[in-house]
Design an enzyme around this catalytic site. Structure first.
Site, PDB file in Angstrom:
ATOM      1  N   GLY A  45       0.720  -1.074  -0.026  1.00  0.00           N
ATOM      2  CA  GLY A  45      -0.066   0.243   0.035  1.00  0.00           C
ATOM      3  C   GLY A  45       1.035   0.981   0.134  1.00  0.00           C
ATOM      4  N   GLN A  50       2.571   9.588   1.290  1.00  0.00           N
ATOM      5  CA  GLN A  50       3.293   9.578   1.361  1.00  0.00           C
ATOM      6  C   GLN A  50       5.158   9.441   0.181  1.00  0.00           C
ATOM      7  OE1 GLN A  50       2.244   5.816   1.993  1.00  0.00           O
ATOM      8  NE2 GLN A  50       3.765   5.110   3.212  1.00  0.00           N
ATOM      9  N   CYS A  94       5.864   0.136   7.296  1.00  0.00           N
ATOM     10  CA  CYS A  94       5.548   1.210   6.855  1.00  0.00           C
ATOM     11  C   CYS A  94       6.892   1.797   5.680  1.00  0.00           C
ATOM     12  CB  CYS A  94       5.270   2.226   7.017  1.00  0.00           C
ATOM     13  SG  CYS A  94       4.350   3.907   6.810  1.00  0.00           S
ATOM     14  N   LEU A  95       6.419   1.864   4.248  1.00  0.00           N
ATOM     15  CA  LEU A  95       7.877   2.187   3.855  1.00  0.00           C
ATOM     16  C   LEU A  95       8.184   3.599   3.856  1.00  0.00           C
ATOM     17  CD1 LEU A  95       5.938   1.315   0.040  1.00  0.00           C
ATOM     18  CD2 LEU A  95       7.459   0.063   1.147  1.00  0.00           C
ATOM     19  N   HIS A 136      -4.572   1.344   7.192  1.00  0.00           N
ATOM     20  CA  HIS A 136      -3.660   2.062   7.524  1.00  0.00           C
ATOM     21  C   HIS A 136      -3.488   2.742   6.356  1.00  0.00           C
ATOM     22  CE1 HIS A 136       1.178   1.725   7.788  1.00  0.00           C
ATOM     23  NE2 HIS A 136       1.423   1.573   6.655  1.00  0.00           N
ATOM     24  N   GLU A 137      -3.376   3.131   5.245  1.00  0.00           N
ATOM     25  CA  GLU A 137      -3.632   3.999   4.125  1.00  0.00           C
ATOM     26  C   GLU A 137      -4.295   4.889   4.256  1.00  0.00           C
ATOM     27  OE1 GLU A 137      -0.768   3.565   2.658  1.00  0.00           O
ATOM     28  OE2 GLU A 137      -0.070   1.757   2.643  1.00  0.00           O
ATOM     29  N   HIS A 140      -3.155   7.418   6.811  1.00  0.00           N
ATOM     30  CA  HIS A 140      -1.547   8.101   5.990  1.00  0.00           C
ATOM     31  C   HIS A 140      -2.580   9.650   5.340  1.00  0.00           C
ATOM     32  CE1 HIS A 140       1.634   6.486   6.203  1.00  0.00           C
ATOM     33  NE2 HIS A 140       1.224   5.208   5.783  1.00  0.00           N
TER      34      HIS A 140
END
Length: 172
Positions: A45, A50, A94-95, A136-137, A140
């Site tokens: 994701g 991000q 997380c990225l 989660h996304e 963000h």
């Protein structure tokens, strides 16, 4: 085109994103870039902030098994419209917080409404990993990171590790 992923702490990761008014060619190109960036990372994701885009757009694909076709999803202005009382705990990463993982408890099932790249409104129920990922996304987009669910000590430890990583990357 692959885009650079912001690393925590970055003030853009803590801001609430603005809704998109319509689906333009620029939004479609952004979605393609986001999917390419997510798959390359690799991740399941990615949210607009991000990559420094402060719009309410996310991409995800939780199909990770060998031999299973990718199932990319692009969601513009996604919102959770229903959530189960039953909870699920997953080890999240997380990225924007590389190589750091922690268990986070969230609703096991959610129903989400969003605008698709076709300009139409969609809604769908998600469970398991898909439900965790979409929540989660969407977090963000609201300026919330998975570490915000952790205790103060663990959150500060991870943040210090990320500050050190950013310093090392800047020197390289």
């Amino acid at each position: 085109m692959k885009r650079p992923i912001l690393i925590h702490p970055d003030p853009r990761l803590k801001k609430v994103c603005a809704p998109l008014d319509d689906i333009s060619d620029a939004v479609r190109a952004l979605a393609e870039d986001m999917l390419e960036t997510m798959y390359d990372a690799p991740g399941i994701g990615l949210a607009g902030p991000q990559i420094g885009v402060m719009d309410r757009i996310i991409v995800m694909d939780c199909e990770k098994d060998e031999g299973v076709d990718p199932a990319p999803l692009v969601m513009v202005n996604p919102e959770v419209i229903a959530r189960s009382d039953t909870l699920n705990t997953y080890e999240e990463g997380c990225l924007s917080i590389p190589d750091q993982f922690a268990e986070v408890t969230r609703p096991k099932e959610v129903e989400v409404r969003w605008l698709g790249l076709d300009g139409e409104e969609h809604s769908r129920g998600f469970d398991g990993l898909w439900a965790t990922c979409v929540q989660h996304e969407i977090d963000h987009l609201d300026g919330k990171l998975f570490i915000d669910y952790l205790g103060t000590m663990k959150r500060q430890l991870i943040t210090r590790k990320m500050v050190k990583l950013k310093r090392e990357l800047a020197r390289a």
